[in-house]
Design a protein around this motif. Structure first.
Motif, short mmCIF file in Angstrom:
data_model
loop_
_atom_site.label_atom_id
_atom_site.label_comp_id
_atom_site.label_asym_id
_atom_site.label_seq_id
_atom_site.Cartn_x
_atom_site.Cartn_y
_atom_site.Cartn_z
N GLN A 298 23.58 -0.76 -17.48
CA GLN A 298 23.92 0.66 -17.45
C GLN A 298 25.40 0.91 -17.72
OE1 GLN A 298 21.62 2.92 -17.62
NE2 GLN A 298 20.15 1.22 -17.50
N PRO B 114 27.15 11.57 -23.81
CA PRO B 114 25.97 12.37 -23.46
C PRO B 114 25.38 13.04 -24.69
CG PRO B 114 27.68 12.69 -21.82
CD PRO B 114 28.30 11.88 -22.92
N GLU C 263 21.53 8.97 -28.73
CA GLU C 263 20.24 8.28 -28.66
C GLU C 263 20.46 6.77 -28.72
OE1 GLU C 263 16.19 9.72 -30.20
OE2 GLU C 263 17.01 8.56 -31.87
N GLY D 146 14.93 4.92 -15.17
CA GLY D 146 15.38 6.06 -15.96
C GLY D 146 16.88 6.27 -15.91
N ALA E 73 19.27 8.09 -18.70
CA ALA E 73 19.27 9.56 -18.74
C ALA E 73 20.14 10.13 -17.63
CB ALA E 73 17.84 10.08 -18.62
N GLY F 191 23.36 10.27 -19.69
CA GLY F 191 22.91 11.46 -20.39
C GLY F 191 22.44 11.19 -21.80
N VAL F 192 21.82 10.01 -21.99
CA VAL F 192 21.35 9.64 -23.32
C VAL F 192 19.83 9.66 -23.38
CG1 VAL F 192 23.37 8.25 -23.86
CG2 VAL F 192 21.39 7.17 -22.76
N GLN F 193 19.34 9.73 -24.60
CA GLN F 193 17.91 9.69 -24.86
C GLN F 193 17.54 8.31 -25.37
OE1 GLN F 193 15.87 13.11 -26.74
NE2 GLN F 193 15.62 11.79 -28.52
#
Length: 344
Positions: free
Chosen positions: A64, A73, A76, A91, A94, A98-100
């Protein structure tokens, strides 16, 4: 006595490791004053061919932190659908970065460069920006398979061609190094950041290390503190990691041999299906032909053998330094007695 094949995280510190922990020289690591931590970070950076490294409590934090320092943020991240980051890290990308996440098919242990290229965004204002590619080596859910050097080269070259950053989840990179007979740094060099685990395979009680450039590690150190990962006289734990690198890392091939013995014994049983070509390191993954994984595991537990489900009909067993070849033979004896003459 249990034969615990649930994971290579169940190991206990060896007597030599306990002595090293007891005798460790310590200081306040938040102030950068723990000499044992500094030695561990320098050693891992050297092994991985990076400028600097950071000791962290877990592999999840290492992954992370890498995502945090390599993205913004709204970006992707492209990674495998079966990867640890996608399946087992709560999760966190996210929430923390703040990423997809954009998962790609990696059932064989990696995704193709063609799939990567096709998944890239085109820079439109309404799209997230493709920013980072994550690879896992060895690949846990694929059965501990090793990502071939040719695949690493093809994927990383494609990512760089499109201006993407690269992170390697190398929790079991030590095993990949042994299986391919190449130095860890050769596997780590193409990536901006690399996380490695000290408690999987190496037998330390806790800890992982993130390696990267000095600038990225300085940024990661700040975010480690933000996440509550600032530790004080943690040289006690770093000493375990140093001991593991020196004394346990050279023995990893023995765990691979145990896994091969277990896999070949399972292959003799008609109740199970196993692909021996995918047993490359210390993980053995096999399928139950009839019935359920939980049903098989309950019978094994009653006989003192522990494994874990990896799906409704799939079982995973992991060999490690705290199970001997004799333990493997005992586990096979149980399997053959229970499932040798009939389907489950």
């Amino acid at each position: 006595m249990w034969i615990d094949l649930r994971s290579d995280t169940v190991t206990r510190p060896s007597p030599g490791m306990r002595r090293a922990m007891y005798e460790a020289e310590v200081g306040d690591d938040v102030f950068g004053e723990d000499p044992t931590v500094r030695r561990l970070e320098e050693r891992v950076a050297e092994l991985l061919g990076k400028e600097a490294a950071l000791f962290v409590p877990s592999g999840v934090m290492g992954n992370q932190l890498a995502i945090k320092v390599l993205t913004r943020p709204g970006d992707e991240v492209l990674l495998g659908r079966e990867s640890h980051i996608f399946n087992y890290e709560s999760g966190a990308p996210a929430l923390i970065s703040g990423v997809q996440l954009h998962p790609l098919d990696d059932a064989v242990g990696w995704f193709s460069s063609e799939a990567l290229t096709q998944a890239l965004r085109h820079g439109h204002d309404w799209e997230p920006r493709s920013r980072l590619v994550c690879l896992e080596n060895t690949h846990n859910r694929a059965g501990g398979v090793v990502v071939p050097l040719s695949v690493i080269d093809t994927l990383t070259t494609a990512a760089r061609r499109h201006g993407l950053a690269l992170h390697l989840d190398g929790a079991r990179l030590w095993h990949a190094s042994v299986a391919l007979d190449v130095p860890e740094r050769q596997l780590a060099t193409p990536f901006d950041t690399v996380s490695v685990c000290l408690s999987k395979g190496l037998g330390a009680p806790v800890g992982s290390v993130l390696a990267a450039s000095a600038d990225l590690i300085a940024e990661a150190r700040r975010f480690r503190k933000l996440l509550g990962g600032g530790m004080r006289q943690v040289g006690i734990l770093a000493a375990a990691g140093l001991y593991a690198l020196e004394h346990h890392r050279p023995l990893l091939a023995e765990d691979h041999a145990k896994a091969r013995r277990l896999a070949e014994g399972i292959a003799e049983l008609p109740a199970f299906e196993i692909d021996l070509t995918r047993v490359q390191t210390n993980i053995v993954r096999f399928d139950v032909r009839q019935g359920t994984a939980e049903g098989v595991l309950a019978q094994l537990r009653a006989e003192g053998v522990l494994m874990v489900p990896f799906g409704p009909h799939t079982i995973r067993a992991v060999t490690h330094r705290d199970v001997s070849m004799q333990d493997i033979d005992r586990a096979l004896s149980v399997l053959h007695r229970l499932f040798g003459r009939k389907a489950v």
